[in-house]
Design an enzyme around this catalytic site. Sequence first.
Site, PDB file in Angstrom:
ATOM      1  N   ASP A 227     -32.131  25.064   5.582  1.00 16.01           N
ATOM      2  CA  ASP A 227     -33.627  24.488   4.937  1.00 16.01           C
ATOM      3  C   ASP A 227     -33.477  24.731   3.450  1.00 16.01           C
ATOM      4  O   ASP A 227     -32.610  25.173   2.971  1.00 16.01           O
ATOM      5  CB  ASP A 227     -34.677  25.541   5.563  1.00 16.01           C
ATOM      6  CG  ASP A 227     -36.019  24.812   5.340  1.00 16.01           C
ATOM      7  OD1 ASP A 227     -37.089  25.084   5.814  1.00 16.01           O
ATOM      8  OD2 ASP A 227     -36.252  23.849   4.500  1.00 16.01           O
TER       9      ASP A 227
HETATM   10  C1  GLC Z   1     -39.302  22.611   3.393  1.00 17.93           C
HETATM   11  C2  GLC Z   1     -39.315  22.616   4.919  1.00 17.93           C
HETATM   12  C3  GLC Z   1     -38.524  21.735   5.677  1.00 17.93           C
HETATM   13  C4  GLC Z   1     -37.812  20.254   4.828  1.00 17.93           C
HETATM   14  C5  GLC Z   1     -37.233  20.708   3.714  1.00 17.93           C
HETATM   15  C6  GLC Z   1     -37.120  19.810   3.042  1.00 17.93           C
HETATM   16  O1  GLC Z   1     -39.277  23.799   2.620  1.00 17.93           O
HETATM   17  O2  GLC Z   1     -39.064  24.023   5.264  1.00 17.93           O
HETATM   18  O3  GLC Z   1     -38.954  21.459   6.928  1.00 17.93           O
HETATM   19  O4  GLC Z   1     -37.493  19.497   6.026  1.00 17.93           O
HETATM   20  O5  GLC Z   1     -37.811  21.897   2.815  1.00 17.93           O
HETATM   21  O6  GLC Z   1     -38.327  19.270   2.337  1.00 17.93           O
END
Ligand code: GLC
Length: 666
Positions: A227
């Site tokens: 993430d």
């Molecule tokens: C965010 C989310 C994730 C997302 C990523 C990119 O913090 O937790 O679900 O795809 O970052 O935005």
Amino acid sequence: MKKLTVKDLSLEEKIHLLTGKDVWRLHTFSGKLPEVFVADGPNGLRMVSRENADNWGGEVYKTTAMPNVVNVANTWNPALAYENGKVIADECIEHDADVLLAPGVNIKRSPLCGRNFEYFSEDPYLAGVMGAEYIKGVQDKGIGTSLKHYAVNSSENDRLCMNAEVDERALREIYLRPFEIVLQETKPTTVMCSYNKVNGIHASENRYLLKDILRDIFGFDGIVISDWGACHNRWKSLKATLDLCMPVKEDAFAQVKTALENGWVSEEDVDFCVENLLNFIYRIQEMKPMRKLEFTEEQRLEKAKAIATESMVLLQNENCALPLKKIPTLLLGRMAEFPATCGGGSSEVSSCHKHPHLKDLLAEKLGVEVTFRSAYEAHLNGLSSARECMDLAARYDQVVVVVGEDTSLVCEGMNRTDIKLHPKHLQLIDNVTRVCDNVIVVIEAGSAVDTSAFQDKVNAILYAGYAGDAVNYALSDLLTGAAAPSGKLSETFPYEKDDLCPDVNFTPGGVDSYGEGVFVGYRGAEDMGVDVLYPFGHGLSYVDFRYENLQVEKKGETDYVISYDIYNEGAVDAAEVSQVYVGQAAARVARPVKELKAFSKDVIPARSKKHVSVTLDHSAFAYYNVCIKDWHVENGTFTVYVGASSQDIRLTQKIIVTLPDETQFT
Ligand code: GLC
């Protein structure tokens, strides 16, 4: 295209490839490798332009806000989960995104979790089945996906450092089970690891999760992507086989270089992930010929409407208040004009569609005068015209009130603090019910809402979820009877926020103790004998369905065909979601009373019957035994429950399972 192998890259290039080039792209080494661009999200495409690829908060394209994942789940229609994935993938093709960072299949352990609107269910089977179809819909269009957030990301507060303490049986039977089901059904190109710790180790550094379970047991052969910001130390996550750290991380290269020099990681560790990354990059290229732009913006909206219409849940309908009568109607609530279409955060879509006023759609379909009052001056800052609303409502025999929670209250990165509606909404409903005895409430919210304050004072309650851009089209069809409601709850609506699990806003020392084990949601309610507002699987229609003629056909010791007849006793065609649960009463381990193991959504013509058939296999009877570290079926008596919800059981039958003695324990 010549496919490079690990040998074609220098050590420096290999180390660089382990981390993103910027916020949304992987390295290409000046064209040596094809570019891969990733973009959010589960509720529609949220993507910056390539010029902004190094900008996390850059302006995003205007796209279609699809019904949120909570709504897709509430359809209980896997074919619509597939369609939903297809539509978002179509928009990815239009804007040249290679991977859609979706879907999330985390379990809705608490109604307070701030991202429940992005997740499917409290039940792992429903989440897994719907998540798999969503992924197939996206990937059949040649776009990659990211099965997320692996794992145990069921709360948003302190999500980057919170530690989820969860026992192994609950981990396997509940929290990892949706991932396992998806990986049995399809091959997502990526799995995204979550921010939180699991049993003391960050998911991004948790080799037990990322390698021992995900790859070696579940058979995942794509790449594990972090993430955004979940990778704290690049060599420690490399040891856990995290293939790709996102986004770009300035100190990542040095961290890996230093670890190689100190022997903390080996070049084989680097090559393991680089090989996965090269396979992923070329798999994305090989998927490109499947990319065919199919839909216009209007067609996407039409598909969104079909999903939204099947997703809304009729919680109650006293005195046949719905469908609305063709009489002058008062419509109250700012959300009727400015609907809550999605939750906040990385999945929030910047919509390309205008939202028609619910008032106009109702007036057109009912052919009557519909009077509208926002009822709030500025959003939720006091009732501008409490007296006026009451005076007006006193003059109508039919009043629709639209309430709910918007992104100021429901957003990634924070939990809800309660499941009660804002006092201003409750006050509005209370005012109206004092002067009108035919009130219909529409709720636009991303998770469970406590309706106990008004459910005895109003006739009907329709839970709209976050239905995306088509919300008012779907609402107008359902409220006027142009369509019959067929959605069912994919999560329990409890009376109190912590009836079924501890308040996730209070985690002493940053530890969320999952003490309830496998007893999550309806599993817990039934085990503890806790009454709930609306049970898992609940949802009414405009007709009644009668269930009869249950047949249990044995194909093998743990293989059965379960069939039954459903009669639509009403005067209109309607769809019913029948649910099949299995329970083992006298097991030697504590087991939930019943667990969802199959379901079917069937359109049944008016005054007709449909013969429904589902199958049960080994997984319908098994529990995860931590001693043998595997699923185990204990011989004994099981009950098959067939019902319209987890608590509205219509048919039951016992099954005696007798597997060979060598599979059993004394
Ligand atoms: C965010 C989310 C994730 C997302 C990523 C990119 O913090 O937790 O679900 O795809 O970052 O935005």
